[in-house]
Design a protein around this motif. Structure first.
Motif, short mmCIF file in Angstrom:
data_model
loop_
_atom_site.label_atom_id
_atom_site.label_comp_id
_atom_site.label_asym_id
_atom_site.label_seq_id
_atom_site.Cartn_x
_atom_site.Cartn_y
_atom_site.Cartn_z
N MET A 179 49.98 101.19 90.65
CA MET A 179 51.25 101.77 91.06
C MET A 179 51.55 103.01 90.23
SD MET A 179 53.46 100.52 93.25
CE MET A 179 53.07 99.44 94.56
N ASP A 180 52.05 104.02 90.89
CA ASP A 180 52.43 105.25 90.23
C ASP A 180 53.88 105.15 89.75
OD1 ASP A 180 52.17 107.87 89.35
OD2 ASP A 180 52.93 108.68 91.24
N ILE A 181 54.10 105.30 88.45
CA ILE A 181 55.44 105.17 87.87
C ILE A 181 55.86 106.54 87.32
CG2 ILE A 181 56.79 104.16 86.01
CD1 ILE A 181 55.12 101.64 86.30
N LYS A 182 57.06 106.99 87.75
CA LYS A 182 57.62 108.25 87.28
C LYS A 182 58.98 107.95 86.64
CE LYS A 182 59.60 112.55 88.76
NZ LYS A 182 60.36 113.13 89.83
N ILE A 183 59.05 108.04 85.32
CA ILE A 183 60.30 107.76 84.61
C ILE A 183 61.25 108.94 84.81
CG2 ILE A 183 61.36 107.38 82.36
CD1 ILE A 183 58.77 105.97 81.53
N VAL A 184 62.46 108.64 85.29
CA VAL A 184 63.46 109.67 85.56
C VAL A 184 64.39 109.83 84.36
CG1 VAL A 184 65.31 110.38 87.09
CG2 VAL A 184 63.33 109.20 88.02
N ALA A 185 64.87 108.70 83.81
CA ALA A 185 65.79 108.76 82.68
C ALA A 185 65.59 107.53 81.80
CB ALA A 185 67.24 108.81 83.17
N SER A 186 65.80 107.71 80.51
CA SER A 186 65.75 106.57 79.60
C SER A 186 67.00 106.59 78.73
CB SER A 186 64.48 106.60 78.74
OG SER A 186 64.48 107.76 77.94
N ASN A 187 67.37 105.43 78.24
CA ASN A 187 68.59 105.26 77.47
C ASN A 187 68.23 105.11 76.00
OD1 ASN A 187 71.13 104.69 76.55
ND2 ASN A 187 71.48 102.96 77.91
N LYS A 188 68.08 106.23 75.31
CA LYS A 188 67.70 106.20 73.90
C LYS A 188 68.80 105.62 73.03
CE LYS A 188 64.57 110.09 74.31
NZ LYS A 188 64.28 111.46 73.95
N LYS A 189 70.04 105.79 73.46
CA LYS A 189 71.18 105.26 72.70
C LYS A 189 71.12 103.73 72.65
CE LYS A 189 76.08 105.92 72.13
NZ LYS A 189 77.10 105.03 72.55
N ALA A 190 70.61 103.10 73.70
CA ALA A 190 70.49 101.65 73.72
C ALA A 190 69.55 101.17 72.62
CB ALA A 190 70.00 101.17 75.08
N TYR A 191 68.45 101.88 72.41
CA TYR A 191 67.50 101.49 71.37
C TYR A 191 68.07 101.75 69.98
CZ TYR A 191 63.96 100.67 74.89
OH TYR A 191 63.26 100.16 75.95
N HIS A 192 69.01 102.68 69.88
CA HIS A 192 69.64 102.95 68.59
C HIS A 192 70.72 101.92 68.27
CE1 HIS A 192 72.54 104.98 65.89
NE2 HIS A 192 71.43 105.37 65.29
N ASP A 193 71.47 101.50 69.28
CA ASP A 193 72.62 100.61 69.06
C ASP A 193 72.27 99.12 69.17
OD1 ASP A 193 74.22 102.79 68.69
OD2 ASP A 193 75.02 102.79 70.73
N TYR A 194 71.13 98.78 69.75
CA TYR A 194 70.80 97.37 70.02
C TYR A 194 69.36 97.06 69.64
CZ TYR A 194 74.92 97.64 73.06
OH TYR A 194 76.18 97.83 73.55
N PHE A 195 69.11 95.78 69.36
CA PHE A 195 67.75 95.24 69.31
C PHE A 195 67.45 94.76 70.73
CE2 PHE A 195 69.11 94.23 64.89
CZ PHE A 195 68.16 94.98 64.22
N ILE A 196 66.44 95.31 71.37
CA ILE A 196 66.07 94.91 72.73
C ILE A 196 65.04 93.79 72.60
CG2 ILE A 196 65.19 95.67 74.95
CD1 ILE A 196 67.75 97.13 74.21
N LEU A 254 65.84 114.23 91.67
CA LEU A 254 65.98 115.52 90.99
C LEU A 254 66.36 115.38 89.53
CD1 LEU A 254 67.88 117.51 93.76
CD2 LEU A 254 65.47 117.71 93.12
N GLY A 255 66.54 114.14 89.05
CA GLY A 255 66.86 113.91 87.65
C GLY A 255 68.35 113.90 87.35
N GLY A 256 69.18 113.76 88.35
CA GLY A 256 70.63 113.79 88.16
C GLY A 256 71.22 112.43 87.87
N VAL A 257 70.70 111.74 86.86
CA VAL A 257 71.20 110.42 86.50
C VAL A 257 71.34 110.34 84.99
CG1 VAL A 257 68.90 109.37 86.41
CG2 VAL A 257 70.89 107.94 86.85
N ASN A 258 72.37 109.60 84.54
CA ASN A 258 72.63 109.44 83.11
C ASN A 258 72.95 107.97 82.83
OD1 ASN A 258 73.36 109.62 80.46
ND2 ASN A 258 74.91 111.18 80.75
N LEU A 259 72.22 107.37 81.92
CA LEU A 259 72.40 105.96 81.56
C LEU A 259 73.12 105.76 80.24
CD1 LEU A 259 68.83 104.61 82.38
CD2 LEU A 259 70.88 104.26 83.72
#
Length: 151
Positions: free
Chosen positions: A1-18, A38-43
């Motif tokens: 499967m072809d996976i294209k990451i659009v957005a990631s939540n770096k703040k989650a990794y800073h504020d939480y243990f996943i 088009l990349g118009g998303v914010n998590l």
């Protein structure tokens, strides 16, 4: 499967243990899919809740599609996530009992479908955040020294 990451939540990794992550689908309208493509998303400030046996994502910002008409949806509306009942029940047990929370960590396309990676997270204390920052700085300095050493 072809996976294209659009957005990631770096703040989650800073504020939480996943502790663990789960792949979910998401219910969207057509113009939202085009905007996400088009990349118009914010998590950044988004989180997930479980209500009435269903899982929802709140505060995820999807920018209105520029070529869309007046049919564009509210950018911060609550969206339903698609997950199996057994997984939702398992997550509900952990979230309600052990002080965990659900945080979206990534949004990506997988085979033409929009997927959201949801992480089961525990909050970090202030000293844990300091340790994370210190570790990140040490890695950056090490990479910089290695780069200069190779020249």
């Amino acid at each position: 499967m072809d996976i294209k990451i659009v957005a990631s939540n770096k703040k989650a990794y800073h504020d939480y243990f996943i502790d663990s992550t789960y792949e979910t689908g998401i219910v969207l309208v057509g113009s939202e899919v085009k905007s996400i493509r088009l990349g118009g998303v914010n998590l950044k400030d988004s989180f997930c809740i479980i209500k009435n046996g269903e899982i929802f994502i709140l505060n995820m910002h999807v920018s209105p599609y520029e070529k869309g008409s007046y049919f564009n949806e509210d950018p911060r509306r609550t969206r339903k996530l698609l997950m199996k009942r057994a997984e939702i029940d398992k997550l509900l047990g952990k979230v309600s009992a052990k002080g965990y929370t659900l945080v979206p960590t990534k949004i990506y396309f997988k085979g033409g479908l929009v997927k959201v990676e949801v992480g089961l997270a525990r909050g970090k204390e202030l000293h844990d955040k300091r340790d994370s920052i210190k570790e990140k700085d040490m890695k950056r300095d090490l990479q910089r020294q290695l780069k200069n050493y190779r020249k």
